[in-house]
Write a protein that holds these residues in place. Structure first.
Motif, PDB file in Angstrom:
ATOM      1  N   LYS A  51      65.779  32.961  18.141  1.00 48.28           N
ATOM      2  CA  LYS A  51      65.721  31.634  17.518  1.00 48.28           C
ATOM      3  C   LYS A  51      64.455  30.865  17.895  1.00 48.28           C
ATOM      4  N   PHE A  52      64.126  30.856  19.191  1.00 48.98           N
ATOM      5  CA  PHE A  52      63.019  30.008  19.666  1.00 48.98           C
ATOM      6  C   PHE A  52      61.675  30.727  19.735  1.00 48.98           C
ATOM      7  N   ASP A  53      61.699  32.033  20.006  1.00 44.35           N
ATOM      8  CA  ASP A  53      60.438  32.766  20.156  1.00 44.35           C
ATOM      9  C   ASP A  53      60.150  33.683  18.968  1.00 44.35           C
ATOM     10  N   GLY A  54      61.134  33.822  18.063  1.00 39.01           N
ATOM     11  CA  GLY A  54      60.915  34.594  16.844  1.00 39.01           C
ATOM     12  C   GLY A  54      60.782  36.081  17.054  1.00 39.01           C
ATOM     13  N   VAL A  55      61.451  36.603  18.069  1.00 39.94           N
ATOM     14  CA  VAL A  55      61.347  38.035  18.336  1.00 39.94           C
ATOM     15  C   VAL A  55      62.691  38.591  18.805  1.00 39.94           C
ATOM     16  N   GLN A  56      62.998  39.803  18.334  1.00 33.42           N
ATOM     17  CA  GLN A  56      64.228  40.483  18.758  1.00 33.42           C
ATOM     18  C   GLN A  56      63.928  41.318  19.995  1.00 33.42           C
ATOM     19  N   MET A  57      64.735  41.143  21.018  1.00 31.54           N
ATOM     20  CA  MET A  57      64.504  41.848  22.280  1.00 31.54           C
ATOM     21  C   MET A  57      65.606  42.856  22.542  1.00 31.54           C
ATOM     22  N   LYS A  58      65.204  44.064  22.932  1.00 36.56           N
ATOM     23  CA  LYS A  58      66.171  45.061  23.387  1.00 36.56           C
ATOM     24  C   LYS A  58      66.273  45.013  24.906  1.00 36.56           C
ATOM     25  N   ASN A  59      65.129  45.153  25.541  1.00 32.60           N
ATOM     26  CA  ASN A  59      65.087  45.102  26.998  1.00 32.60           C
ATOM     27  C   ASN A  59      64.236  43.920  27.448  1.00 32.60           C
ATOM     28  N   PHE A  60      64.766  43.171  28.381  1.00 29.17           N
ATOM     29  CA  PHE A  60      64.037  42.000  28.862  1.00 29.17           C
ATOM     30  C   PHE A  60      63.077  42.332  29.998  1.00 29.17           C
ATOM     31  N   GLU A  61      63.399  43.350  30.789  1.00 32.51           N
ATOM     32  CA  GLU A  61      62.584  43.632  31.970  1.00 32.51           C
ATOM     33  C   GLU A  61      61.289  44.346  31.598  1.00 32.51           C
ATOM     34  N   VAL A  62      60.214  43.928  32.223  1.00 33.49           N
ATOM     35  CA  VAL A  62      58.907  44.552  32.001  1.00 33.49           C
ATOM     36  C   VAL A  62      58.896  45.925  32.667  1.00 33.49           C
ATOM     37  N   SER A  63      58.426  46.917  31.935  1.00 34.90           N
ATOM     38  CA  SER A  63      58.413  48.293  32.449  1.00 34.90           C
ATOM     39  C   SER A  63      57.188  48.547  33.316  1.00 34.90           C
ATOM     40  N   GLU A  64      57.280  49.607  34.104  1.00 29.25           N
ATOM     41  CA  GLU A  64      56.147  50.013  34.936  1.00 29.25           C
ATOM     42  C   GLU A  64      54.942  50.359  34.069  1.00 29.25           C
ATOM     43  N   PRO A 156      58.313  33.385  28.688  1.00 36.72           N
ATOM     44  CA  PRO A 156      58.646  33.666  27.287  1.00 36.72           C
ATOM     45  C   PRO A 156      57.745  34.715  26.656  1.00 36.72           C
ATOM     46  N   PRO A 157      58.317  35.606  25.851  1.00 33.79           N
ATOM     47  CA  PRO A 157      57.533  36.661  25.197  1.00 33.79           C
ATOM     48  C   PRO A 157      56.741  36.127  24.010  1.00 33.79           C
ATOM     49  N   ASP A 158      55.712  36.875  23.623  1.00 33.75           N
ATOM     50  CA  ASP A 158      54.961  36.527  22.415  1.00 33.75           C
ATOM     51  C   ASP A 158      55.687  37.077  21.191  1.00 33.75           C
ATOM     52  N   SER A 159      55.071  36.976  20.032  1.00 35.16           N
ATOM     53  CA  SER A 159      55.728  37.398  18.786  1.00 35.16           C
ATOM     54  C   SER A 159      55.961  38.902  18.721  1.00 35.16           C
ATOM     55  N   ASN A 160      55.305  39.639  19.621  1.00 33.69           N
ATOM     56  CA  ASN A 160      55.511  41.096  19.685  1.00 33.69           C
ATOM     57  C   ASN A 160      56.508  41.482  20.772  1.00 33.69           C
ATOM     58  N   GLY A 161      57.087  40.476  21.411  1.00 34.86           N
ATOM     59  CA  GLY A 161      58.060  40.765  22.452  1.00 34.86           C
ATOM     60  C   GLY A 161      57.419  41.182  23.767  1.00 34.86           C
ATOM     61  N   GLU A 162      56.172  40.789  23.983  1.00 36.41           N
ATOM     62  CA  GLU A 162      55.457  41.171  25.194  1.00 36.41           C
ATOM     63  C   GLU A 162      54.963  39.932  25.940  1.00 36.41           C
ATOM     64  N   LEU A 163      54.519  40.157  27.164  1.00 37.80           N
ATOM     65  CA  LEU A 163      53.874  39.114  27.943  1.00 37.80           C
ATOM     66  C   LEU A 163      52.376  39.383  27.988  1.00 37.80           C
ATOM     67  N   PRO A 164      51.551  38.345  28.071  1.00 38.94           N
ATOM     68  CA  PRO A 164      50.100  38.555  28.151  1.00 38.94           C
ATOM     69  C   PRO A 164      49.745  39.449  29.342  1.00 38.94           C
ATOM     70  N   VAL A 179      60.012  41.262  36.606  1.00 43.05           N
ATOM     71  CA  VAL A 179      59.493  40.316  35.624  1.00 43.05           C
ATOM     72  C   VAL A 179      60.272  40.478  34.328  1.00 43.05           C
ATOM     73  N   PHE A 180      60.722  39.364  33.756  1.00 46.39           N
ATOM     74  CA  PHE A 180      61.569  39.402  32.566  1.00 46.39           C
ATOM     75  C   PHE A 180      60.962  38.562  31.445  1.00 46.39           C
ATOM     76  N   LYS A 181      61.066  39.115  30.232  1.00 46.02           N
ATOM     77  CA  LYS A 181      60.499  38.481  29.038  1.00 46.02           C
ATOM     78  C   LYS A 181      61.548  37.570  28.400  1.00 46.02           C
ATOM     79  N   VAL A 182      61.737  36.433  29.022  1.00 46.77           N
ATOM     80  CA  VAL A 182      62.673  35.438  28.507  1.00 46.77           C
ATOM     81  C   VAL A 182      62.199  34.064  28.968  1.00 46.77           C
ATOM     82  N   GLY A 183      62.292  33.088  28.069  1.00 49.25           N
ATOM     83  CA  GLY A 183      61.753  31.769  28.410  1.00 49.25           C
ATOM     84  C   GLY A 183      62.693  30.642  28.063  1.00 49.25           C
TER      85      GLY A 183
END
Length: 431
Positions: A51-64, A156-164, A179-183
């Protein structure tokens, strides 16, 4: 900018009001999201991230893998700058360590205080139009120095579901691996209640918009501590004719570009300074990439003339600025009389930007007047003090009667008995 000349004291409260929304406008939204996250966990996080970031997330945790890729995507000059800032911030916060305090209050009565780290902390890093990787340095470095066992970072993630990449690079540099992609509100709710993906923490740190600020305050109702109420950024500059107008204007704009709800104020005993700074603000504003954001913040801002240094100091303490630049001839007078400020910057060559990034002090500071009762983040923010005491037989004989008398006066017989039994035992031993 709005220019005000010699305002009457009864006008100060209205004059110094912040451009914030009313709490009621925000609370309903925050409560709704908190309830959803409490009941539905990760499912609610996905719903509100969509709703707020415009991206569908499967996994929130940043991978290695994402951490590794980020390493190569950050430029060498930026890495070098971040590392220098890291060293300065670490140096300043490491110096804040204090030894245990140990005192014998009465012969045989030993009391001491030791500090222990808060075991689980959550760090919130704002994203949006300006991902604040520098805030990771400000929060993660003292958290690591304090010895916090679990440090969770949300952004919060960007429109691609990633963090900078720079966010991930800085997190890894500071030793943060969770680190988790949620804001937004949903991130604060996740840190408050815990979900399948994100662990509950004991204390939440980090700035944010007004929604995040209210969310943090709501978290305290559920037993989670927060660093401070920290909302939209603000800056107050006091400057007289010894200040450089272009520098003052640049400082005002440096905060104005943070967000449309930011506020900047110039207080001066010189009408000429107000006019010169206003002209420089207009000129410099046109060159800024974030001109439209800064314009709206400038509309919330003020140029205030006061006739004396005493008036200026009293008005500034009434405001309680987050960032406070002192650029005047009579510097010591202002410093000696500063009662309410988050962080103070002194002289023509000390821009607020230095504290934001690399001088060493922390930039996570109380806003909205909370500098009247809150400190900015420091090493102790990630620690708690525990008191200890040990009383010997001699100490009990010397202090026991005092405790008995006080307990009896309060009508707490069991408290008295706990001492009386020990005194009787000691008297038996002596006899």
């Amino acid at each position: 900018m709005n220019k005000i000349y010699d305002p009457k004291r009864q006008e100060w409260e209205a004059l110094l009001s912040r451009p914030t929304q009313k709490l009621g406008d925000i609370e309903e939204t925050v409560n709704t999201i908190f309830t959803a996250v409490q009941e539905k966990g990760d499912e609610a996080l996905r719903t509100y991230t969509q709703k707020f970031d415009g991206v569908q997330m499967k996994n929130f945790e940043v991978s290695e893998q994402s951490f590794n890729e980020a390493e190569s995507l950050v430029s060498a000059p930026l890495k070098k700058a971040i590392k220098q800032a890291y060293e300065n911030i670490k140096c300043f916060h490491k110096a804040q360590r204090t030894p245990a305090i140990r005192v014998e209050t009465t012969p045989g009565v030993e009391c001491w205080q030791e500090k222990r780290p808060i075991q689980k902390v959550g760090l919130y890093i704002p994203g949006g139009t300006a991902p604040l990787f520098s805030t990771i340095l400000m929060l993660a470095i003292p958290a690591q120095l304090a010895g916090c066992k679990e440090i969770i970072l949300c952004s919060p993630p960007d429109s691609n579901g990633e963090l900078p990449p720079v966010i991930l690079y800085t997190a890894r540099l500071c030793g943060i691996t969770k680190v988790f992609k949620v804001g937004g509100i949903q991130a604060i709710a996740a840190l408050t209640f815990g979900t399948k993906s994100i662990s509950k923490v004991y204390k939440i740190f980090g700035p944010g918009n007004q929604y995040v600020t209210v969310a943090k305050q709501l978290a305290t109702k559920y037993g989670v501590a927060i660093d401070m109420p920290a909302g939209p950024s603000e800056l107050l500059v006091v400057a007289d004719d010894t200040a450089e107008p272009s520098f003052v204007a640049s400082d005002l704009l440096s905060q104005a570009e943070h967000g449309t709800d930011s506020q900047v104020i110039l207080v001066s005993t010189s009408k000429e300074m107000l006019t010169a700074v206003e002209k420089d603000v207009e000129h410099q504003l046109q060159q800024l990439p974030r001109k439209e954001i800064a314009k709206q913040a400038i509309a919330n801002s003020k140029l205030i003339f006061v006739p004396t240094d005493t008036d200026a100091v009293e008005l500034i303490n009434e405001y309680g600025p987050e960032h406070y630049i002192v650029c005047v001839k009579n510097t010591q007078f202002y410093l000696d009389n500063t009662a309410n400020a988050g962080s103070v910057f002194i002289g023509n060559y000390t821009p607020e930007s230095a504290g934001d990034y690399a001088s060493g002090t922390n930039h996570t500071l109380p806003t909205n007047g909370y500098a009247k009762q809150y400190s900015g983040v420091n090493l102790d923010s990630f620690m708690k003090s525990i008191t200890f005491q040990k009383i010997s037989e001699k100490g009990m004989l010397l202090l026991g009667e005092t405790i008995e008398i006080m307990a009896e006066a309060e009508g707490l017989q069991a408290h008295k008995n706990a001492v009386t039994l020990r005194l009787e035992k000691l008297k038996e031993t002596v006899n």
